[in-house]
Design a protein around this motif. Structure first.
Motif, PDB file in Angstrom:
ATOM      1  N   LEU A   1       0.906  -1.079  -0.014  1.00  9.34           N
ATOM      2  CA  LEU A   1      -0.076   0.069   0.122  1.00  9.34           C
ATOM      3  C   LEU A   1       0.711   1.143   0.014  1.00  9.34           C
ATOM      4  CD1 LEU A   1      -2.400  -1.161   2.912  1.00  9.34           C
ATOM      5  CD2 LEU A   1      -2.964  -1.558   0.337  1.00  9.34           C
ATOM      6  N   TYR A   2       0.594   2.216  -0.877  1.00 15.51           N
ATOM      7  CA  TYR A   2       1.305   3.400  -0.779  1.00 15.51           C
ATOM      8  C   TYR A   2       0.764   4.794  -1.012  1.00 15.51           C
ATOM      9  CZ  TYR A   2       1.074   3.244  -6.079  1.00 15.51           C
ATOM     10  OH  TYR A   2       0.624   3.178  -7.086  1.00 15.51           O
TER      11      TYR A   2
ATOM     12  N   GLY B   1       3.597   0.636   2.734  1.00 17.16           N
ATOM     13  CA  GLY B   1       3.700  -0.584   3.685  1.00 17.16           C
ATOM     14  C   GLY B   1       3.819  -1.848   2.806  1.00 17.16           C
ATOM     15  N   ASP B   2       4.649  -2.643   3.158  1.00 18.62           N
ATOM     16  CA  ASP B   2       4.825  -4.032   2.762  1.00 18.62           C
ATOM     17  C   ASP B   2       4.767  -5.171   3.697  1.00 18.62           C
ATOM     18  OD1 ASP B   2       5.673  -3.748  -0.142  1.00 18.62           O
ATOM     19  OD2 ASP B   2       7.232  -2.671   0.331  1.00 18.62           O
TER      20      ASP B   2
ATOM     21  N   ARG C   1       6.947  -7.202   7.957  1.00 15.04           N
ATOM     22  CA  ARG C   1       6.008  -6.346   7.844  1.00 15.04           C
ATOM     23  C   ARG C   1       6.974  -4.994   8.128  1.00 15.04           C
ATOM     24  NH1 ARG C   1       3.791 -10.054   6.728  1.00 15.04           N
ATOM     25  NH2 ARG C   1       1.908 -10.898   7.890  1.00 15.04           N
ATOM     26  N   GLN C   2       6.734  -3.998   7.220  1.00 14.41           N
ATOM     27  CA  GLN C   2       7.468  -2.635   7.104  1.00 14.41           C
ATOM     28  C   GLN C   2       6.667  -1.516   6.559  1.00 14.41           C
ATOM     29  OE1 GLN C   2      11.312  -0.783   8.024  1.00 14.41           O
ATOM     30  NE2 GLN C   2      10.228  -2.661   8.447  1.00 14.41           N
ATOM     31  N   ALA C   3       6.715  -0.707   7.539  1.00 13.63           N
ATOM     32  CA  ALA C   3       6.358   1.042   7.118  1.00 13.63           C
ATOM     33  C   ALA C   3       7.545   1.672   6.718  1.00 13.63           C
ATOM     34  CB  ALA C   3       5.972   1.753   8.342  1.00 13.63           C
ATOM     35  N   GLU C   4       7.336   2.217   5.325  1.00 16.87           N
ATOM     36  CA  GLU C   4       8.495   2.768   4.535  1.00 16.87           C
ATOM     37  C   GLU C   4       8.579   4.127   4.490  1.00 16.87           C
ATOM     38  OE1 GLU C   4       9.339  -0.185   1.531  1.00 16.87           O
ATOM     39  OE2 GLU C   4       8.001  -1.473   2.686  1.00 16.87           O
ATOM     40  N   PRO C   5       8.928   5.001   5.008  1.00 16.33           N
ATOM     41  CA  PRO C   5       8.740   6.522   4.578  1.00 16.33           C
ATOM     42  C   PRO C   5       9.748   6.898   3.389  1.00 16.33           C
ATOM     43  CG  PRO C   5      10.180   6.481   6.602  1.00 16.33           C
ATOM     44  CD  PRO C   5       9.431   4.917   6.368  1.00 16.33           C
ATOM     45  N   ARG C   6       9.464   7.822   2.421  1.00 19.91           N
ATOM     46  CA  ARG C   6      10.405   8.121   1.315  1.00 19.91           C
ATOM     47  C   ARG C   6      10.252   9.698   1.296  1.00 19.91           C
ATOM     48  NH1 ARG C   6      10.344   3.622  -2.141  1.00 19.91           N
ATOM     49  NH2 ARG C   6       9.840   1.717  -0.622  1.00 19.91           N
ATOM     50  N   LEU C   7      11.399  10.344   1.230  1.00 17.44           N
ATOM     51  CA  LEU C   7      11.346  11.873   1.183  1.00 17.44           C
ATOM     52  C   LEU C   7      12.528  12.200   0.247  1.00 17.44           C
ATOM     53  CD1 LEU C   7      10.845  14.634   2.362  1.00 17.44           C
ATOM     54  CD2 LEU C   7      12.806  14.055   4.004  1.00 17.44           C
ATOM     55  N   GLY C   8      12.168  13.322  -0.633  1.00 17.73           N
ATOM     56  CA  GLY C   8      13.234  13.814  -1.411  1.00 17.73           C
ATOM     57  C   GLY C   8      13.024  15.380  -1.673  1.00 17.73           C
ATOM     58  N   ILE C   9      13.821  16.125  -1.737  1.00 20.87           N
ATOM     59  CA  ILE C   9      13.701  17.568  -1.605  1.00 20.87           C
ATOM     60  C   ILE C   9      14.887  18.257  -2.910  1.00 20.87           C
ATOM     61  CG2 ILE C   9      14.069  19.870  -0.422  1.00 20.87           C
ATOM     62  CD1 ILE C   9      13.637  18.107   2.141  1.00 20.87           C
TER      63      ILE C   9
ATOM     64  N   TYR D   1      15.904  10.352   0.729  1.00 24.60           N
ATOM     65  CA  TYR D   1      15.801   9.386   1.883  1.00 24.60           C
ATOM     66  C   TYR D   1      14.954   8.224   1.488  1.00 24.60           C
ATOM     67  CZ  TYR D   1      15.218   6.339   6.053  1.00 24.60           C
ATOM     68  OH  TYR D   1      14.907   5.450   7.037  1.00 24.60           O
ATOM     69  N   ALA D   2      15.124   7.035   1.689  1.00 21.68           N
ATOM     70  CA  ALA D   2      14.164   5.980   1.510  1.00 21.68           C
ATOM     71  C   ALA D   2      14.513   4.708   2.620  1.00 21.68           C
ATOM     72  CB  ALA D   2      14.112   5.212   0.097  1.00 21.68           C
ATOM     73  N   ARG D   3      13.310   4.302   3.241  1.00 23.49           N
ATOM     74  CA  ARG D   3      13.440   3.090   3.960  1.00 23.49           C
ATOM     75  C   ARG D   3      12.853   2.246   2.925  1.00 23.49           C
ATOM     76  NH1 ARG D   3      15.623   0.481   8.684  1.00 23.49           N
ATOM     77  NH2 ARG D   3      13.840  -0.858   9.474  1.00 23.49           N
ATOM     78  N   THR D   4      13.447   0.883   2.922  1.00 20.25           N
ATOM     79  CA  THR D   4      12.896  -0.140   1.874  1.00 20.25           C
ATOM     80  C   THR D   4      12.729  -1.430   2.377  1.00 20.25           C
ATOM     81  OG1 THR D   4      14.804  -0.309   0.865  1.00 20.25           O
ATOM     82  CG2 THR D   4      13.406   1.349  -0.073  1.00 20.25           C
ATOM     83  N   LEU D   5      11.963  -2.241   2.281  1.00 24.01           N
ATOM     84  CA  LEU D   5      11.814  -3.674   2.552  1.00 24.01           C
ATOM     85  C   LEU D   5      12.609  -4.404   1.194  1.00 24.01           C
ATOM     86  CD1 LEU D   5       9.648  -5.808   4.220  1.00 24.01           C
ATOM     87  CD2 LEU D   5      10.144  -6.571   1.983  1.00 24.01           C
TER      88      LEU D   5
END
Length: 632
Positions: A347-348, A366-367, A376-384, A399-403
């Motif tokens: 889900l994203y 979310g994966d 199970r992992q919640a994955e914030p993503r941010l780019g500036i 920055y990315a948090r990934t499964l």
């Protein structure tokens, strides 16, 4: 072939939105025809929330359509090159105002299908046939359906080394341990068939939003065939077994998303559910008459020379086709059968915001992964990004948090092999216990910082620093000298590096660019899952996809837009292996300088610390060993 920097096989495709996170390189699968691609985007930075699974490199491809092509358009091309390489390509687009069809087909044949281990190419023929069809139909002003169909087939030989081609090692011919006949060339081959079906429905919601609902079914079926005479598969190149494999991967699923664009926002939300059905069928027969004794030298009865019940010999002997060199009765091949079903839900939600000189990419994903292991992992993503317009400078961070989902290729045998006595005895180095944990998803924190600078209208420089940390880092173990590989998992990995691109837009018909990169792939022991391939240890090492320096330069001259052009490419790769070669004992002696010796000893006396067997001159040559500059 392509390689995400520092990350073996952590790449994925998105073809018209269909996620393909399994390997697409030619020894694992078949790709869609290049002629079928309308546009291509490569995401090498921190991925948006839409993408998951394997995200070191994301290739977003949009295919060609025939809608609106009332006059059919197409092309045919053929090519021929060295190594007997030939190709034939065909594409055709035709349609009307509300419908269209695009067809692409190609075939290729070459005497160098894979990367050979020797400078002389032996037993490396291969061919591939590829077909793609896209059908579009506009049901109404708001509704459109699309159907992608594809099938491809490849057949190729596994290239031989000199030792495999001649079975004459350091002047000594090798013979069949049962009949005494001379061994013939190794003749191992592969065949891969792939089909893909992907229907899509698109519905417009007014002027600012669109909804997409799609399904997909994709299957790879890979066969690996040993030599007709299994004893011809014996090779000093770390292979004392004859191996066969029939492996299939069926990926089926649904995806849905909604996109909304208004003002400074471009919002997208979606969900993807997919199941991957894995079947693995492997056969292994021991063809080295000394292998059982090398693995377990003291478990033969000194009187009868038969394996003592309950010992490693008794586990291996039933699958020793040589009978230990006629010491005991020859056995038959070991057979492995495995099946599993991997379920994944994602889900994203993401938003791209453009405001003045600023640009923001915000997202959360979310994966949920359920396979031989769960995660199970919640994955914030941010780019500036910020555009300094007076100086034509763009600054960016992300920055990315990934499964990181496990490799599906041979996932079952890699996860369950240690529970099988035969594999647990045969594969690990002597004295190394097996690891019973299944291959589990990895968790990654990924950072990027970049700068783009334009110098007038004729030069653009773009540089980026990359840092990735992964808990549960992946790699592959390779079965002897075959293209068969199984996943293994280390405690963690750290991958820092940089990438630079210098581009010159069109200047009086001349265009040019150069790309450069360097990356250090550092992995931290111990190995935590998969069949062990190294002795237990702690610490850090550089893995074989460490890349010290790579660069590609392209220069092209085209005086007129509709005229002929001439171009040149120059590519340099430092190679993948950065550390010391771990396959010989460097303490035997010092180099005496004779061209027929190495480290003061005959070449055959250097010992392979993995198998315990002497290295052949050909192995030393492939590894690059020299004595006062003289190759083996």
């Amino acid at each position: 072939l392509f390689h995400g920097m520092g990350d073996h096989a952590s790449n994925s495709f998105s073809v018209d939105g269909q996620p393909i996170t399994d390997q697409q390189s030619k020894i694992f699968s078949n790709q869609i025809p290049v002629d079928s691609i309308q546009s291509l985007e490569v995401i090498a930075g921190a991925p948006p929330a839409e993408y998951g699974g394997k995200t070191s490199l994301v290739i977003v491809a949009t295919t060609r359509s025939g809608q609106g092509q009332k006059t059919p358009h197409g092309s045919i091309s053929t090519s021929y090159g060295s190594f007997g390489s030939s190709g034939l390509n065909f594409d055709l687009a035709y349609g009307g105002d509300k419908w269209g069809n695009f067809i692409s087909a190609n075939t290729s044949n070459t005497g160098r299908f894979l990367d050979a281990p020797e400078f002389s190419v032996m037993h490396d023929k291969g061919n591939e046939e590829n077909f793609f069809d896209r059908v579009d139909y506009q049901l109404s002003t708001a509704d459109t359906i699309r159907l992608n169909l594809g099938y491809s087939r490849s057949w190729f030989q596994n290239p031989n080394s000199f030792d495999q081609q001649t079975h004459n090692v350091n002047g000594i011919p090798l013979t069949n341990p049962l009949t005494g006949a001379l061994l013939g060339p190794t003749d191992q081959r592969s065949k891969i068939g792939t089909f893909n079906i992907a229907p899509t429905w698109t519905h417009l919601l007014g002027d600012n939003a669109v909804v997409t609902l799609a399904g997909f079914v994709r299957k790879d079926h890979s066969n690996y065939y040993p030599s007709g005479d299994p004893f011809n598969d014996f090779s000093p190149d770390l292979q004392g077994e004859s191996v066969s494999q029939a492996r299939s991967l069926l990926n089926a699923g649904m995806r849905s998303d909604i996109s909304y664009s208004k003002g400074i926002h471009q919002i997208k939300a979606g969900a993807t559910y997919q199941q991957t059905f894995l079947d693995e069928n492997d056969g292994i027969g021991i063809v080295d008459p000394g292998l059982v004794a090398a693995v377990a030298p003291s478990c033969l009865d000194p009187v009868t020379h038969q394996p003592i019940p309950g010992t490693p010999c008794a586990i291996l002997a039933p699958y020793d086709l040589t009978g230990g060199g006629n010491v005991y009765s020859p056995g038959s091949s070991f057979l492995f059968r495995g099946h599993t079903d991997v379920k994944e839900l994602a889900l994203y939600l993401q938003d791209t915001i453009a405001k003045g000189n600023w640009s923001f990419n915000l997202g959360i994903r979310g994966d949920l992964y359920n396979g031989l292991s769960t995660a199970r992992q919640a994955e914030p993503r941010l780019g500036i990004a910020y555009n300094i317009k007076p100086s034509s400078t763009v600054l960016r961070v992300s920055y990315a948090r990934t499964l990181e989902s496990p490799f599906n290729e041979n996932l079952i045998v890699g996860s369950e092999g240690c529970s099988i006595p035969f594999l647990a005895t045969l594969v690990p180095p002597p004295g190394v216990p097996c690891i019973t944990a299944p291959i589990a998803p990895g968790y990654r924190n990924e950072f990027h910082a970049g700068l783009q600078q334009a110098f007038g209208r004729f030069l653009v420089v773009d540089g980026e620093y990359i840092w990735k940390y992964t808990h549960n880092g992946y790699d592959f173990g390779v079965v002897g000298s075959t293209p068969i590989a199984f996943p293994i998992e280390w405690r963690s990995s750290t991958i820092p590096g940089y990438a630079i691109r210098v581009s010159m837009p069109n200047f009086h018909g001349v265009t040019a660019f150069a790309v450069m990169s360097s990356v250090a792939a550092r992995f931290f022991l111990p190995q935590v899952a998969g069949l062990p391939i190294v002795p237990p240890a702690t610490g850090v090492f550089r893995i074989d996809h460490d890349e010290v320096f790579n660069q590609t330069t392209h220069v092209q001259y085209q005086p007129r837009k509709d005229g002929a052009w001439v171009g040149m490419n120059w590519r340099y790769d430092s190679g993948l292996v950065a550390g010391a070669t771990p396959c010989y004992n460097p303490l035997t002696a010092t180099c005496a300088g004779a061209s027929t010796t190495l480290n003061g000893l005959p070449a055959i006396n250097l010992i392979n610390t993995i198998s315990g067997a002497p290295l052949t001159a050909d192995q030393e040559f492939q590894a690059g060993f020299t004595c006062n500059g003289v190759h083996a």
